[in-house]
Design an enzyme around this catalytic site. Structure first.
Site, PDB file in Angstrom:
ATOM      1  CD  GLU A 332      -3.215   0.845   2.066  1.00 47.58           C
ATOM      2  OE1 GLU A 332      -4.330   0.490   1.681  1.00 47.58           O
ATOM      3  OE2 GLU A 332      -2.969   1.091   3.262  1.00 47.58           O
ATOM      4  CG  HIS A 363       7.369 -29.725   4.081  1.00 50.10           C
ATOM      5  ND1 HIS A 363       8.111 -30.859   3.848  1.00 50.10           N
ATOM      6  CD2 HIS A 363       7.892 -29.154   5.189  1.00 50.10           C
ATOM      7  CE1 HIS A 363       9.029 -30.984   4.799  1.00 50.10           C
ATOM      8  NE2 HIS A 363       8.922 -29.957   5.628  1.00 50.10           N
ATOM      9  CE  LYS A 474     -11.426   2.435   0.629  1.00 53.16           C
ATOM     10  NZ  LYS A 474     -10.771   3.419   1.491  1.00 53.16           N
TER      11      LYS A 474
HETATM   12  O1  F6P Z   1      -8.734   1.444   2.076  1.00 50.51           O
HETATM   13  C1  F6P Z   1      -7.444   1.536   2.573  1.00 50.51           C
HETATM   14  C2  F6P Z   1      -7.420   2.139   3.947  1.00 50.51           C
HETATM   15  O2  F6P Z   1      -7.621   3.510   3.863  1.00 50.51           O
HETATM   16  C3  F6P Z   1      -6.108   1.828   4.645  1.00 50.51           C
HETATM   17  O3  F6P Z   1      -5.082   2.671   4.288  1.00 50.51           O
HETATM   18  C4  F6P Z   1      -6.510   1.921   6.072  1.00 50.51           C
HETATM   19  O4  F6P Z   1      -5.567   1.323   6.912  1.00 50.51           O
HETATM   20  C5  F6P Z   1      -7.840   1.208   6.034  1.00 50.51           C
HETATM   21  O5  F6P Z   1      -8.404   1.595   4.802  1.00 50.51           O
HETATM   22  C6  F6P Z   1      -8.772   1.497   7.160  1.00 50.51           C
HETATM   23  O6  F6P Z   1      -9.089   2.846   7.241  1.00 50.51           O
HETATM   24  P1  F6P Z   1      -9.730   3.448   8.546  1.00 50.51           P
HETATM   25  O7  F6P Z   1      -8.783   3.281   9.659  1.00 50.51           O
HETATM   26  O8  F6P Z   1     -10.011   4.877   8.232  1.00 50.51           O
HETATM   27  O9  F6P Z   1     -11.019   2.700   8.827  1.00 50.51           O
END
Ligand code: F6P
Length: 504
Positions: A332, A363, A474
């Site tokens: 990421e 294995h 998203k």
């Molecule tokens: O979608 C990625 C992300 O933004 C990550 O970088 C982050 O750790 C995770 O989602 C959770 O985000 P939040 O802590 O805002 O719920």
């Protein structure tokens, strides 16, 4: 050729010698390419690095102003330019801009007071804790609790991340709602999976007739207003700074379940171990810096020799979740095709991090590592002290296997007349040997990985602290819930088959 390219070219042009030759012939290697720091030995001797390649990487580091980047990181300057923020995870450990360190200390004190209050029974009898969060709000606590909680019997805990209802059900089936605390970890307090899991956990408490179910919730967030709006009382909201990135946040209040399950003392030891690594990274010259040398190795294989992946094997059950944690940290952070200056990256981004646990992986996947056609730099992580109470034979066999794999990858064995039994060798590996899996050493190990990721990013010119690549999926998932969603025909059929049209 651009100014920076010539430094990469100089590294690529160098004719590295076979690893086994370097190890056999270069007596200084065991000194110059192995670093003892904070209870860990960082052994880079079984790689193609030698003094000349290190020098060429130092020239690249200078050209990329790695020193300036390091200073900016610790000074709390804006190093995450695309989001206009500093990246102040080190301040959580006491290393950073004095104001940020003081702020982090105050927030830790608040967190500690809540841990103490829960222990003293302020929220009634608590036996279980369900931590709800995803990505960086889950992976760190999950790894640390799994690694260190074998002797802690203060609370039983579950970390629920996936929105698949099975994840939450598995947790609530194990626990009695009357004695369960729910900790919701979300930097933004808007992440859809986390918010749905939190709502379902609330229903579970309500349906079980728990008195004041909202009163069983703790929030760990950089967005306290949203937690308040959700119904969590201000006294049970543990804020942390906006400048602490999600995947760098286990040191902040996101680490609350660690402090509760393991005890404040262990949480603090973990912070101290990380701070020791911070000081090492802040002060050491590049050839003596474990995070920098590790990043040189990473770049040598990923960008110069174009290895598409790197594999991490924990030869210790306590660290079995380390590869999962590193996947988010490294992929990421550095899985990007644009530089911080908004240019296209002209070489490979971070490689794919994958791995598993030894000896199991031997294995299953090691066949490919020894004889496959891909170059896969391997990382072994092991501890001198075992964590089990059984016969020493177990730990001895575990470590012997770990070291044997590194030797086999390097040495190979030729069987010229039988290609099926031929091992080419000259395959690189790093070994990280921990004195023990203790809170302090685990803290140092994780801070090492953070700084190594930072060095990799700086050498490539990437901003490791944003993650815009996760947004498109998203957006589309959100759109699917709308009647006017314009889905492509392939996705529309899947939605129909799953009977989801008009539901999400
Ligand atoms: O979608 C990625 C992300 O933004 C990550 O970088 C982050 O750790 C995770 O989602 C959770 O985000 P939040 O802590 O805002 O719920």
């Amino acid at each position: 050729m651009s100014g920076k390219d010539k430094f990469w070219q100089a590294i690529g042009d160098y004719a590295a010698r076979p690893i086994a030759t370097l190890v056999a012939e270069d007596e200084t290697r065991l000194e110059s390419l192995a670093i003892d720091q904070s209870g860990l030995r960082f052994d880079f001797t079984k790689t193609h690095l030698d003094a000349e390649i290190v020098d060429r990487f130092v020239a690249l580091a200078d050209a990329m102003d790695l020193d300036g980047a390091r200073k900016a990181l610790f000074a709390g300057d804006i190093v995450n330019a695309s989001e206009g923020r500093a990246a102040e995870h080190t301040a959580e450990r006491g290393e950073g801009h004095p104001d940020s360190v003081a702020h982090a200390r105050a927030l830790h004190a608040r967190m500690r007071a809540l841990v103490d209050a829960i222990e003293a029974g302020a929220l009634g009898e608590i036996r279980h804790i369900i931590h709800i969060g995803i990505g960086g709000s889950a992976l760190g606590p999950r790894l640390v609790i799994d690694a260190l909680s074998r002797e802690a019997d203060r609370y039983t805990s579950a970390i629920v991340s996936n929105v698949d209802g099975i994840a939450l059900e598995d947790a609530i089936d194990r626990f009695d709602p009357r004695y369960t605390l729910i900790a919701v970890a979300s930097k933004t307090f808007t992440t859809t999976e986390t918010m749905l899991n939190a709502a379902s956990a609330l229903s579970w408490l309500q349906q079980a007739g728990v008195e004041d179910p909202h009163g069983r919730f703790i929030a760990m967030t950089a967005n306290p207003d949203s937690a308040l709006e959700w119904g969590i009382d201000e006294t049970r909201i543990l804020p942390f700074s906006e400048t602490v990135g999600g995947r760098y946040s286990l040191w902040s209040s996101i680490g609350f379940p660690i402090a509760l399950v393991l005890g404040w003392g262990m949480f603090e030891e973990m912070l101290e171990g990380a701070a020791e690594m911070d000081r090492h990274f802040r002060l050491a010259d590049w050839p003596d810096s474990a995070p920098a040398l590790a990043a040189f190795v990473d770049c040598y294989y990923a960008q110069v020799r174009q290895a598409p992946t790197r594999a991490v094997f924990a030869y210790d059950e306590r660290l079995r979740l380390l590869p999962d944690y590193l996947q988010q940290l490294e992929m990421e952070s550095n899985g990007k095709s644009a530089t911080a200056d908004g240019e296209r990256l002209t070489r490979a981004s971070a490689p794919i991090t994958w791995g598993g646990v030894g000896t199991d992986a031997q294995h299953a996947v090691f066949q490919l590592l020894h004889q496959g056609s891909h170059l896969v730099p391997v990382e072994f992580v092991a501890a001198i002290e075992g964590g089990d109470g059984l016969d020493l034979a177990h730990h001895a066999m575990l470590l012997a296997n770990c070291f044997a794999q590194g030797a086999a990858l390097m040495d190979g064995r030729s069987a010229a007349d039988d290609p099926a039994r031929d091992y080419a060798g000259d395959r690189p590996s790093i070994t990280l040997l921990l004195d023990d899996v203790s809170p302090r050493i685990l803290g140092a190990l994780l801070a090492f990985y953070e700084h190594r990721t930072f060095v990799n990013a700086t050498l490539l010119g990437i901003n490791p602290f944003d993650q815009f690549g996760v947004e498109l999926g998203k957006d589309i998932a959100r759109e699917m819930g709308r009647d006017d969603a314009r889905l492509d025909p392939s996705t529309a059929v899947l939605m129909r088959l799953a009977r989801l049209d008009g539901f999400v």
